[in-house]
Design an enzyme around this catalytic site. Structure first.
Site, PDB file in Angstrom:
ATOM      1  N   PHE A   1       0.617  -0.795  -0.491  1.00 38.20           N
ATOM      2  CA  PHE A   1       0.551  -0.188   0.470  1.00 38.20           C
ATOM      3  C   PHE A   1       0.840   1.448   0.089  1.00 38.20           C
ATOM      4  O   PHE A   1       1.897   1.356   0.365  1.00 38.20           O
ATOM      5  CB  PHE A   1      -0.484   0.217   1.286  1.00 38.20           C
TER       6      PHE A   1
ATOM      7  N   ASP B   1       1.240  -4.330   8.655  1.00 36.54           N
ATOM      8  CA  ASP B   1      -0.849  -3.423   8.566  1.00 36.54           C
ATOM      9  C   ASP B   1      -1.481  -4.177   8.281  1.00 36.54           C
ATOM     10  O   ASP B   1      -2.251  -5.092   7.620  1.00 36.54           O
ATOM     11  CB  ASP B   1      -0.168  -3.275   7.351  1.00 36.54           C
TER      12      ASP B   1
ATOM     13  N   TYR C   1     -11.414   2.314   9.535  1.00 31.41           N
ATOM     14  CA  TYR C   1     -12.539   3.210   8.459  1.00 31.41           C
ATOM     15  C   TYR C   1     -13.429   1.688   7.837  1.00 31.41           C
ATOM     16  O   TYR C   1     -13.934   2.037   6.813  1.00 31.41           O
ATOM     17  CB  TYR C   1     -12.799   4.750   7.965  1.00 31.41           C
ATOM     18  N   LYS C   2     -12.284   0.968   7.602  1.00 29.84           N
ATOM     19  CA  LYS C   2     -12.685  -0.174   6.936  1.00 29.84           C
ATOM     20  C   LYS C   2     -13.455  -1.184   6.990  1.00 29.84           C
ATOM     21  O   LYS C   2     -14.851  -0.810   7.627  1.00 29.84           O
ATOM     22  CB  LYS C   2     -11.447  -1.160   6.105  1.00 29.84           C
TER      23      LYS C   2
ATOM     24  N   ARG D   1     -12.200  -4.384  -8.853  1.00 22.04           N
ATOM     25  CA  ARG D   1     -12.062  -5.041  -7.366  1.00 22.04           C
ATOM     26  C   ARG D   1     -13.173  -5.413  -6.502  1.00 22.04           C
ATOM     27  O   ARG D   1     -14.256  -4.368  -6.204  1.00 22.04           O
ATOM     28  CB  ARG D   1     -11.333  -4.145  -6.504  1.00 22.04           C
TER      29      ARG D   1
HETATM   30  C1  LIG Z   1      -6.261   1.985   3.861  1.00 22.31           C
HETATM   31  C2  LIG Z   1      -5.061   1.694   4.159  1.00 22.31           C
HETATM   32  C3  LIG Z   1      -4.036   2.194   5.160  1.00 22.31           C
HETATM   33  C4  LIG Z   1      -4.643   3.592   5.463  1.00 22.31           C
HETATM   34  O1  LIG Z   1      -3.588   4.575   5.710  1.00 22.31           O
HETATM   35  P1  LIG Z   1      -4.310   6.161   6.609  1.00 22.31           P
HETATM   36  O2  LIG Z   1      -3.303   6.722   6.904  1.00 22.31           O
HETATM   37  O3  LIG Z   1      -5.539   6.108   7.672  1.00 22.31           O
HETATM   38  O4  LIG Z   1      -5.242   6.946   5.312  1.00 22.31           O
HETATM   39  C5  LIG Z   1      -3.321   1.688   5.481  1.00 22.31           C
HETATM   40  N1  LIG Z   1      -2.644   0.654   4.933  1.00 22.31           N
HETATM   41  C6  LIG Z   1      -3.150  -0.186   4.300  1.00 22.31           C
HETATM   42  C7  LIG Z   1      -2.476  -1.473   3.801  1.00 22.31           C
HETATM   43  C8  LIG Z   1      -4.648   0.574   4.126  1.00 22.31           C
HETATM   44  O5  LIG Z   1      -4.658  -0.772   2.796  1.00 22.31           O
END
Ligand SMILES: *Cc1c(COP(=O)(O)O)cnc(C)c1O
Length: 405
Positions: free
Chosen positions: A123, A192, A217-218, A364
């Site tokens: 990510f 993560d 938020y997911k 997705r």
């Molecule tokens: C959604 C997501 C994030 C989000 O990071 P924020 O700083 O909270 O916006 C980070 N890492 C991964 C792997 C994600 O899928």
């Protein structure tokens, strides 16, 4: 197909939880892995926090409504769902900011080593935060493809930073094996959990992970920009030094001393004043996921995605699956490759089937098991088949790119 789906819905032990969410009419939402849906209780809870706790009780609410302890309280509720002890998890900041704090702390715990190892295509924020530390001269970023990660763990690696469920493909890493490999090489590990926390079983304790971060938020349905969570294994907590030494992470914030002394334990990850409205909304989502239970959620997620694939097969939809075919090897999503993935995604959204597009050619679909029905799978598969057969995705309106996808 639809009859079979309805039979499965009747037998679904989680069916009753759908009603605990406020879902829009006419939408099949396959993007709960990006922004989870709104729990029905959230507006009520937020109205109480705003009108009563903030509006009436004002500053007293830090004590009377327990605001001051909310980051720890909600962290403790997330803890059992990721295999952590209650005092090992805290809710604060964003995933990105928590990555910065924990990568920095890990580098300090491995003096003489500078490399932070990750995989290309992780990510973006994970990779960018390492890059930022590299620009400050504090780290070197090293990237190795999945099958070469174990081999890239040498005596310069301070930290292995990986995302458990890949955001694009959903492919899972073997957390215990990679954690062991990193430890054998003298490195620390940061997982993560953004795409696994709240949807799949994770056992940080059993695999001996050092650090973890995850998203609110997911799958936890905390709302847009909900605060994130961070985990520090008990054994590292006393030695942990993080660079964002804000006053809320001080041992005694209200002593107003000139010098910083870190709070004991995971509390030292706090930086500034916690966003109480955001934490309150997240708490509703976390309570609901905890009530349903990760085990049942995971089983249903696997059943939903397998049923969706079956429906696509029965409609002769030829999309190239890039997620692992074995549900045990993937997160709660299915991703397909198609050169026109963007336009197909937009055409589906126009039909009320909300999935998402990921560069350059990934379509997705996320399966948030708390509120999706088997009927939604059958219907979504019908729409996918119709969009592909009709060629309606060729329309100009579906090919124009917008800023947020
Ligand atoms: C959604 C997501 C994030 C989000 O990071 P924020 O700083 O909270 O916006 C980070 N890492 C991964 C792997 C994600 O899928």
């Amino acid at each position: 197909m639809i009859e079979r789906a309805r039979t499965l819905d009747v037998g679904d032990p989680l069916a009753r939880y759908r009603d605990r969410f406020d879902l829009p009419e006419g939408v099949i939402y396959l993007d709960g892995n990006s922004l989870g849906c709104l729990p029905r209780e959230t507006p009520t809870r937020l109205a109480k926090v705003v009108r009563e706790e903030w509006g009436q009780d004002l500053i007293r609410s830090w004590n009377t409504a327990g605001w001051i302890a909310m980051p720890q309280r909600v962290g403790a509720k997330i803890a059992p769902m990721i295999g952590a002890k209650s005092h090992e998890v805290i809710v604060c900041d964003s995933v990105s900011v928590n990555l910065f704090k924990l990568i920095s702390a890990a580098l300090q715990m491995r003096p003489g080593r500078k490399a932070v190892l990750s995989e290309p295509g992780n990510f973006p924020t994970d990779l960018y935060i390492i890059e930022g530390l590299e620009k400050q001269g504090l780290a070197t970023r090293r990237l190795a493809p999945r099958d070469a990660i174990a081999g890239a763990l040498d005596g310069d690696v301070a930290l292995l930073l990986l995302t458990h469920a890949h955001y694009k493909t959903g492919e899972l890493f073997d957390m215990p094996a990679l954690t062991r490999a990193a430890h054998d090489a003298g490195a620390l590990v940061l997982w993560d959990l953004s795409h696994s926390g709240g949807a799949l079983p994770v056992d940080l304790g059993e695999c001996g992970a050092d650090f973890a971060v995850g998203c609110g938020y997911k799958y936890f349905n905390g709302g847009p920009g909900a605060p994130a969570y961070a985990f520090v294994a008990e054994r590292h907590q006393d030695a942990l030094q993080q660079p964002l030494t804000g006053w809320m992470g001080h041992q005694a914030p209200f002593a107003f001393s000139d010098d910083y002394t870190p709070a004991p334990g995971v509390d030292r990850l706090l930086c500034g004043t916690p966003p109480i409205l955001g934490v309150a909304a997240l708490e509703v989502g976390v309570d609901l996921i905890a009530e349903i239970g990760i085990g049942p959620l995971h089983s249903k997620s696997q059943a939903l995605s397998e049923f969706f694939r079956q429906c696509l097969r029965e409609r002769d939809v030829a999309l190239d699956l890039v997620s692992p075919a074995d549900p045990a090897q993937r997160g709660s999503q299915l991703s397909f490759r198609h050169p026109e993935a963007y336009a197909i995604c937009q055409a589906l959204i126009a039909r009320g089937v909300i999935g998402d597009f990921r560069e350059p050619d990934i379509l997705r679909f996320g399966f948030a098991p708390a509120y999706l029905r088997f009927e939604d799978m059958a219907e979504a598969a019908r729409h996918v088949a119709e969009v592909l057969e009709s060629g309606e995705w060729r329309r100009d309106e579906f090919r124009e790119r917008s800023a947020v996808t």
